[in-house]
Design a protein around this motif. Structure first.
Motif, PDB file in Angstrom:
ATOM      1  N   LYS A  65       2.406   6.316  -1.694  1.00 10.10           N
ATOM      2  CA  LYS A  65       1.248   5.435  -1.478  1.00 10.10           C
ATOM      3  C   LYS A  65       0.556   5.107  -2.792  1.00 10.10           C
ATOM      4  CE  LYS A  65      -2.452   8.768  -0.332  1.00 10.10           C
ATOM      5  NZ  LYS A  65      -3.259   8.607  -1.545  1.00 10.10           N
ATOM      6  N   ASN A  66      -0.134   4.002  -2.759  1.00  4.22           N
ATOM      7  CA  ASN A  66      -0.958   3.592  -3.898  1.00  4.22           C
ATOM      8  C   ASN A  66      -2.073   4.616  -4.101  1.00  4.22           C
ATOM      9  OD1 ASN A  66      -3.653   2.021  -4.662  1.00  4.22           O
ATOM     10  ND2 ASN A  66      -1.941   1.015  -5.670  1.00  4.22           N
ATOM     11  N   LYS A  67      -2.509   4.786  -5.358  1.00  2.00           N
ATOM     12  CA  LYS A  67      -3.484   5.834  -5.662  1.00  2.00           C
ATOM     13  C   LYS A  67      -4.919   5.462  -5.295  1.00  2.00           C
ATOM     14  CE  LYS A  67      -1.265   8.609  -9.209  1.00  2.00           C
ATOM     15  NZ  LYS A  67      -1.558   9.887  -8.549  1.00  2.00           N
ATOM     16  N   GLU A  68      -5.196   4.165  -5.158  1.00  2.00           N
ATOM     17  CA  GLU A  68      -6.590   3.790  -4.882  1.00  2.00           C
ATOM     18  C   GLU A  68      -6.708   2.898  -3.651  1.00  2.00           C
ATOM     19  OE1 GLU A  68      -8.055   2.420  -8.732  1.00  2.00           O
ATOM     20  OE2 GLU A  68      -6.949   4.189  -9.422  1.00  2.00           O
ATOM     21  N   LEU A  69      -6.658   3.535  -2.497  1.00  2.00           N
ATOM     22  CA  LEU A  69      -6.717   2.778  -1.259  1.00  2.00           C
ATOM     23  C   LEU A  69      -8.094   2.918  -0.620  1.00  2.00           C
ATOM     24  CD1 LEU A  69      -3.249   3.787   0.206  1.00  2.00           C
ATOM     25  CD2 LEU A  69      -3.897   1.533  -0.623  1.00  2.00           C
ATOM     26  N   SER A  70      -8.485   1.912   0.137  1.00  2.00           N
ATOM     27  CA  SER A  70      -9.758   1.975   0.865  1.00  2.00           C
ATOM     28  C   SER A  70      -9.670   3.056   1.941  1.00  2.00           C
ATOM     29  CB  SER A  70     -10.032   0.628   1.522  1.00  2.00           C
ATOM     30  OG  SER A  70      -9.056   0.389   2.517  1.00  2.00           O
ATOM     31  N   ASP A  90       0.835  -1.210   0.000  1.00  2.00           N
ATOM     32  CA  ASP A  90       0.000   0.000   0.000  1.00  2.00           C
ATOM     33  C   ASP A  90       0.864   1.252   0.000  1.00  2.00           C
ATOM     34  OD1 ASP A  90      -2.415  -1.540   0.366  1.00  2.00           O
ATOM     35  OD2 ASP A  90      -1.757  -1.836   2.444  1.00  2.00           O
ATOM     36  N   ILE A  91       1.971   1.160   0.758  1.00  2.00           N
ATOM     37  CA  ILE A  91       2.862   2.313   0.886  1.00  2.00           C
ATOM     38  C   ILE A  91       4.309   1.837   0.815  1.00  2.00           C
ATOM     39  CG2 ILE A  91       1.280   3.759   2.233  1.00  2.00           C
ATOM     40  CD1 ILE A  91       2.697   2.868   4.765  1.00  2.00           C
ATOM     41  N   GLY A  92       5.235   2.784   0.625  1.00  2.00           N
ATOM     42  CA  GLY A  92       6.647   2.433   0.587  1.00  2.00           C
ATOM     43  C   GLY A  92       7.511   3.575   1.076  1.00  2.00           C
ATOM     44  N   PHE A  93       8.682   3.215   1.604  1.00  2.00           N
ATOM     45  CA  PHE A  93       9.729   4.197   1.897  1.00  2.00           C
ATOM     46  C   PHE A  93      10.789   4.014   0.811  1.00  2.00           C
ATOM     47  CE2 PHE A  93       9.335   3.865   6.882  1.00  2.00           C
ATOM     48  CZ  PHE A  93       8.088   4.465   6.826  1.00  2.00           C
TER      49      PHE A  93
END
Ligand code: ATP
Ligand code: ZN
Length: 284
Positions: free
Chosen positions: A184-189, A64-67
Motif C-alpha cells: 500500500k501507499n504510505k500516505e493514505l486517507s 492505493d494498493i497493489g498485488f
C-alpha cells in the motif's frame, strides 16, 4: 470514493489475483478495455498493469494498493508498505550454475559473471556474503546465458526447476523465497485505510479457510474423551448424539499442516465415517 488496486494485466499473477478478489466476494465488471475495471459490489477500482510497474504506481499513489510479487517489490526498492502475504505466486530467486560444476559454497561465485534481471537483490546478497562478482543485467531469457557463453551463472526465479534442468543448469543457492503480497501507499486517507482494513479482513478469512478443513466423524461414546482430546477445533468440537445408541457425531476444524497425523490418530482411537469438507470462509 474508491480504493484503487493495481494487479498484473496478464501473466502468472493475473488469474490468482482475480480469483482472490472473487473469493473475497468482489466481482469485477471485466469490460473489453482491460486497463481499468470497476468492482460492482465493493468501492474498488482495478488497474491492470505490468507487474514491474506496480510498486512505482503505488508509491506515486496512482494506485492505493497493489498485488505483486515480493521479488519485484524488493528489487524496485520503492517506498511502499507491505501489508500481507497473499499465498499465491510462490517461487524462489535462486542462483544456478552449469550442471557439471562443483559449486561448494557461495565463494564459488567470486570473480564470476552472473546474468540476472534482479541486480539489486543479487547485489545485496553478494555484499552480505562479502563476495565480489560481475553482475550482468539482462531483461529476459536469463537461463540461456551460460549456454551461449554470456555468463558463468545466473540468478533467476524458479518454481519447479524444470526450466533450469532443460538448459543444463542446476540450482546452487536460494536467495529469496517469494510470493504475491499486498502493498500500500504510505500516505493514505483514513477513509482509504478503512477500506483496506475491510478488504484485508476478507483476504485473511479466505486464507485461513484455505489452511483449514471441516471434519465430521462418528465415535463410540466410550471413546469420546480420547477423540475430543485429539481435536483442536475453533473453540471446542461440537458433539451430537447419533440415532444409533452409544454413538456420537463429532464436528471440528483441523489445520492443513497436522491434518494427516491427526486423522491417523483419530482412526486409531476408534473414529469411523470420517468426512473432510473444505471451508469457504473462516471468520474468527
Ligand atoms: P509482465 O508482463 O507483467 O512484466 P512478467 O513476464 O514480468 O510479466 P510473469 O512471468 O508473469 O511476469 O511473473 C510474474 C510474477 O509471478 C513474478 O514476478 C513472480 O513473483 C511470480 N512467479 C511465480 N512463479 C514464477 C516462476 N516460475 N517464474 C517466474 N515468476 C514466477
Ligand atoms: Zn514483469
Amino acid at each position: 470514493m474508491k480504493l484503487k488496486l493495481a494487479i498484473q494485466k496478464s501473466g502468472r499473477l493475473y488469474e490468482d489475483s482475480i480469483r482472490l478478489l472473487k473469493e473475497c466476494g468482489i466481482d469485477i465488471s471485466n469490460g473489453v478495455n482491460k486497463l481499468k475495471a470497476d468492482a460492482t459490489n465493493f468501492p474498488l477500482e482495478v488497474y491492470f498493469l505490468r507487474d514491474d510497474d506496480i510498486p512505482q504506481y503505488v508509491e506515486d499513489a496512482v494506485a492505493d494498493i497493489g498485488f505483486v510479487g515480493e521479488n519485484v517489490v524488493y528489487e524496485k526498492k520503492k517506498k511502499v508498505d507491505v501489508v500481507e502475504k497473499l499465498g499465491f505466486g510462490k517461487c524462489r530467486l535462486s542462483i544456478a550454475v552449469r550442471k557439471g560444476e562443483e559449486y561448494g559454497d557461495v565463494q564459488y561465485l567470486a570473480g564470476k559473471k552472473i546474468a540476472t534481471s534482479y541486480p539489486v537483490i543479487l547485489g545485496d546478497f553478494l555484499k552480505s556474503k562479502h563476495v565480489e562478482a560481475d553482475i550482468h543485467e539482462i531483461s529476459g531469457s536469463v537461463e540461456i546465458a551460460p549456454g551461449i557463453g554470456l555468463a558463468d551463472a545466473i540468478c533467476d526465479l524458479v518454481s519447479s526447476g524444470s526450466t533450469l534442468f532443460m538448459n543444463g543448469l542446476k540450482e546452487a543457492e536460494t536467495i529469496l523465497q517469494s510470493q504475491a503480497i499486498l502493498i500500500k501507499n504510505k500516505e493514505l486517507s483514513d477513509e482509504k485505510k478503512q477500506l483496506i482494513d475491510r478488504l484485508l479482513f476478507r483476504i485473511q478469512s479466505v486464507k485461513k479457510a484455505k489452511n483449514n478443513k471441516y471434519i465430521l466423524l462418528n465415535a463410540p461414546n466410550e471413546k469420546l474423551n480420547e477423540i475430543i482430546g485429539l481435536l483442536p477445533g475453533m473453540k471446542s468440537p461440537t458433539v451430537l448424539p447419533l440415532a444409533e445408541e452409544g454413538w456420537s457425531s463429532v464436528h471440528s476444524v483441523l489445520n492443513e499442516n497436522d491434518f494427516w497425523e491427526i486423522i491417523e490418530q483419530l482412526k486409531a482411537a476408534g473414529a469411523q465415517g470420517i468426512l473432510v469438507v473444505p471451508i469457504e470462509k473462516m471468520i474468527v
